[in-house]
Scaffold this active site. Structure first.
Site, short mmCIF file in Angstrom:
data_model
loop_
_atom_site.label_atom_id
_atom_site.label_comp_id
_atom_site.label_asym_id
_atom_site.label_seq_id
_atom_site.Cartn_x
_atom_site.Cartn_y
_atom_site.Cartn_z
N ARG A 38 0.87 -1.17 0.01
CA ARG A 38 -0.09 0.11 -0.02
C ARG A 38 0.82 1.17 0.04
O ARG A 38 0.38 2.22 -0.63
CB ARG A 38 -0.85 0.04 1.21
CG ARG A 38 -1.67 -1.28 1.34
CD ARG A 38 -3.35 -1.01 1.17
NE ARG A 38 -3.76 -2.38 0.60
CZ ARG A 38 -4.33 -3.36 1.42
NH1 ARG A 38 -4.38 -3.02 2.58
NH2 ARG A 38 -4.86 -4.52 1.06
N GLU A 182 -13.06 -15.15 9.63
CA GLU A 182 -13.20 -14.13 8.58
C GLU A 182 -13.03 -15.09 7.29
O GLU A 182 -11.84 -15.37 6.83
CB GLU A 182 -12.17 -13.02 8.45
CG GLU A 182 -12.12 -12.22 7.14
CD GLU A 182 -11.20 -11.04 6.96
OE1 GLU A 182 -10.58 -11.06 7.86
OE2 GLU A 182 -11.19 -10.24 6.34
N LYS A 224 -16.91 -12.11 10.42
CA LYS A 224 -16.46 -11.09 9.29
C LYS A 224 -16.57 -11.36 7.76
O LYS A 224 -15.52 -12.03 7.49
CB LYS A 224 -14.77 -10.57 9.93
CG LYS A 224 -14.47 -9.52 8.75
CD LYS A 224 -13.35 -8.95 9.39
CE LYS A 224 -12.62 -7.97 8.41
NZ LYS A 224 -11.55 -6.97 9.10
N SER A 266 -14.15 -4.87 3.60
CA SER A 266 -14.56 -4.11 2.63
C SER A 266 -14.31 -4.71 1.32
O SER A 266 -14.75 -4.56 0.20
CB SER A 266 -14.06 -2.41 2.72
OG SER A 266 -12.79 -2.56 2.87
N GLY A 267 -13.12 -5.45 1.26
CA GLY A 267 -12.76 -6.30 0.14
C GLY A 267 -12.55 -5.64 -1.04
O GLY A 267 -12.75 -6.21 -2.19
N GLY A 268 -12.11 -4.18 -1.20
CA GLY A 268 -11.74 -3.56 -2.36
C GLY A 268 -12.89 -2.71 -3.14
O GLY A 268 -12.74 -2.14 -4.14
N ARG A 302 -9.26 -1.32 4.00
CA ARG A 302 -8.91 -0.14 2.87
C ARG A 302 -10.16 0.86 2.65
O ARG A 302 -10.02 2.02 2.60
CB ARG A 302 -9.00 -0.98 1.58
CG ARG A 302 -7.78 -1.63 1.13
CD ARG A 302 -7.89 -2.70 0.16
NE ARG A 302 -8.46 -3.98 0.61
CZ ARG A 302 -8.85 -4.97 -0.17
NH1 ARG A 302 -8.34 -4.94 -1.31
NH2 ARG A 302 -9.33 -6.01 0.32
P1 13P Z 1 -10.61 -4.80 3.84
O1 13P Z 1 -11.54 -4.07 4.40
O2 13P Z 1 -9.54 -3.83 3.21
O3 13P Z 1 -11.08 -5.85 2.87
O4 13P Z 1 -9.80 -5.54 4.88
C1 13P Z 1 -10.40 -6.07 5.89
C2 13P Z 1 -9.69 -7.05 6.46
O5 13P Z 1 -9.45 -7.25 7.60
C3 13P Z 1 -8.85 -8.14 5.49
O6 13P Z 1 -8.39 -9.09 6.39
#
Ligand code: 13P
Length: 348
Positions: A38, A182, A224, A266-268, A302
């Site tokens: 990042r 998660e 999650k 959030s995943g992108g 993110r």
């Molecule tokens: P993002 O919200 O960027 O997807 O990251 C969440 C997270 O903890 C990934 O393991």
């Protein structure tokens, strides 16, 4: 019957503090490799002092505790301190934010299954959990990664990752730490929303079967998940209401009501879309005849950090403006938990 947990009350109380307070979580648990990636994208030097400075900026954001209930740290970060020598875990606790820790050691290639991974980190985990608890962590996180593609995911991938998540969750609860479980179905690809829905349902089904086998206390656990979304390359991008309805109905089918709460990754997604979709879910969840049984909150990395990182750009002079951007996103997402978020909040 699960094992007798001497600390069941503590687990339930911690879980409630994280997801039952009208706030959400800040995921700031990027591994050094991910954090460096990042930084590289913003042309920021990829060094330990820069990672420390950035994490200090995040944890010292004024008023962060009014929107954020918990922050997920990484092994390097939980050992770091502010420039004046206060450990980050202490800074967070004093701000009313519960410190947590990512404990998996990453997704590694799954034997014989091209394109699939198994998340590792169970060896020595009992000892590491006890060390982290002594450093102030009260909850933990483990991320399994499920890729979509031709013939993917395999049942072997879903089963192996579910088993690892359940083993991790049981060890966390034994140590008095709330596990965040998660299983992330990735957004990469051109699949449609329905394919994401089917795979997420199957993945969660496998995870809850494994958690049941291991006797994990659901009231002391946070899920999650990903939202139900089409792939990033799909031409069909549905409205927030469609995403919200698909996500809620999928969760209702496979997540037991006893689970303490749901904190989405959030995943992108863009920061604004993530807030809009979370808001739609909370509006819908409250209006339904049979109410959604769990708090629906956020645990974004993110979608909450990206604007702040961009503004900071590795320059101390930008820190205060970066903190304002972080607070803004945290505040937008807190509003989304009440169903009060709107695009008007983004003006200016
Ligand atoms: P993002 O919200 O960027 O997807 O990251 C969440 C997270 O903890 C990934 O393991």
């Amino acid at each position: 019957m699960g094992p007798t947990l001497v600390n069941a009350r503590q687990l339930v109380d911690t879980a409630h503090a994280l997801v039952g307070s009208g706030k959400g979580l800040l995921a700031m648990d990027e591994s050094n490799g991910t954090c460096n990636k990042r930084f590289a994208a913003e042309d920021i030097a990829q060094t330990e002092p820069m990672r420390r400075a950035y994490r200090e900026l995040l944890v010292t954001t004024p008023n962060l505790g009014s929107c954020i209930s918990g922050a997920i740290l990484y092994d390097e970060t939980i050992r770091q301190s502010t420039a004046s020598g206060v450990p980050f875990a202490t800074v967070l606790t004093e701000a009313g934010i519960v410190p947590g820790i990512k404990v998996d050691i990453g997704a590694k290639a799954l034997a014989g299954r091209a394109g699939e991974t198994i998340t590792r980190g169970l060896d020595g985990l009992r000892e590491r959990l006890s060390d982290y608890a002594a450093m102030g962590a009260r909850f933990a996180k483990w991320r399994a990664v499920i890729a979509l593609g031709k013939g993917l995911p395999s049942r072997a991938c879903l089963a192996a990752n579910a088993e690892a998540l359940a083993g991790y969750a049981a060890l966390c609860q034994e140590a008095g730490l709330v596990p965040i479980v998660e299983p992330e179905v990735l957004m990469a690809g051109d699949h449609d929303l329905d394919r994401c829905r089917l795979v997420t349902e199957e993945a969660l089904h496998a995870v809850f079967a494994a958690l049941y086998e291991q006797g994990v206390l659901l009231e002391g656990l946070i899920l999650k998940p990903n939202m139900i979304l089409p792939g990033l390359d799909s031409r069909l991008q549905p409205s927030a209401d469609v995403v919200a309805a698909a996500t809620i109905s999928t969760l209702q089918r496979v997540v037991p009501a006893a689970v303490a709460g749901i904190a989405f990754l959030s995943g992108g997604q863009s920061a604004e879309l993530a807030s809009e979709r979370l808001n739609a879910m909370n509006v819908m969840g409250k209006a339904m005849a049979t109410r959604v049984p769990w708090p629906l909150v956020f645990s974004f990395a993110r979608a909450i950090q990206r604007p702040a990182l961009h503004i900071w750009n590795g320059e101390g002079d930008n820190a205060a403006r970066a903190q304002e951007a972080l607070f803004h996103r945290a505040n937008c997402n807190r509003a989304a938990l009440r169903g009060d978020y709107s695009a008007a909040m983004e003006a200016g």
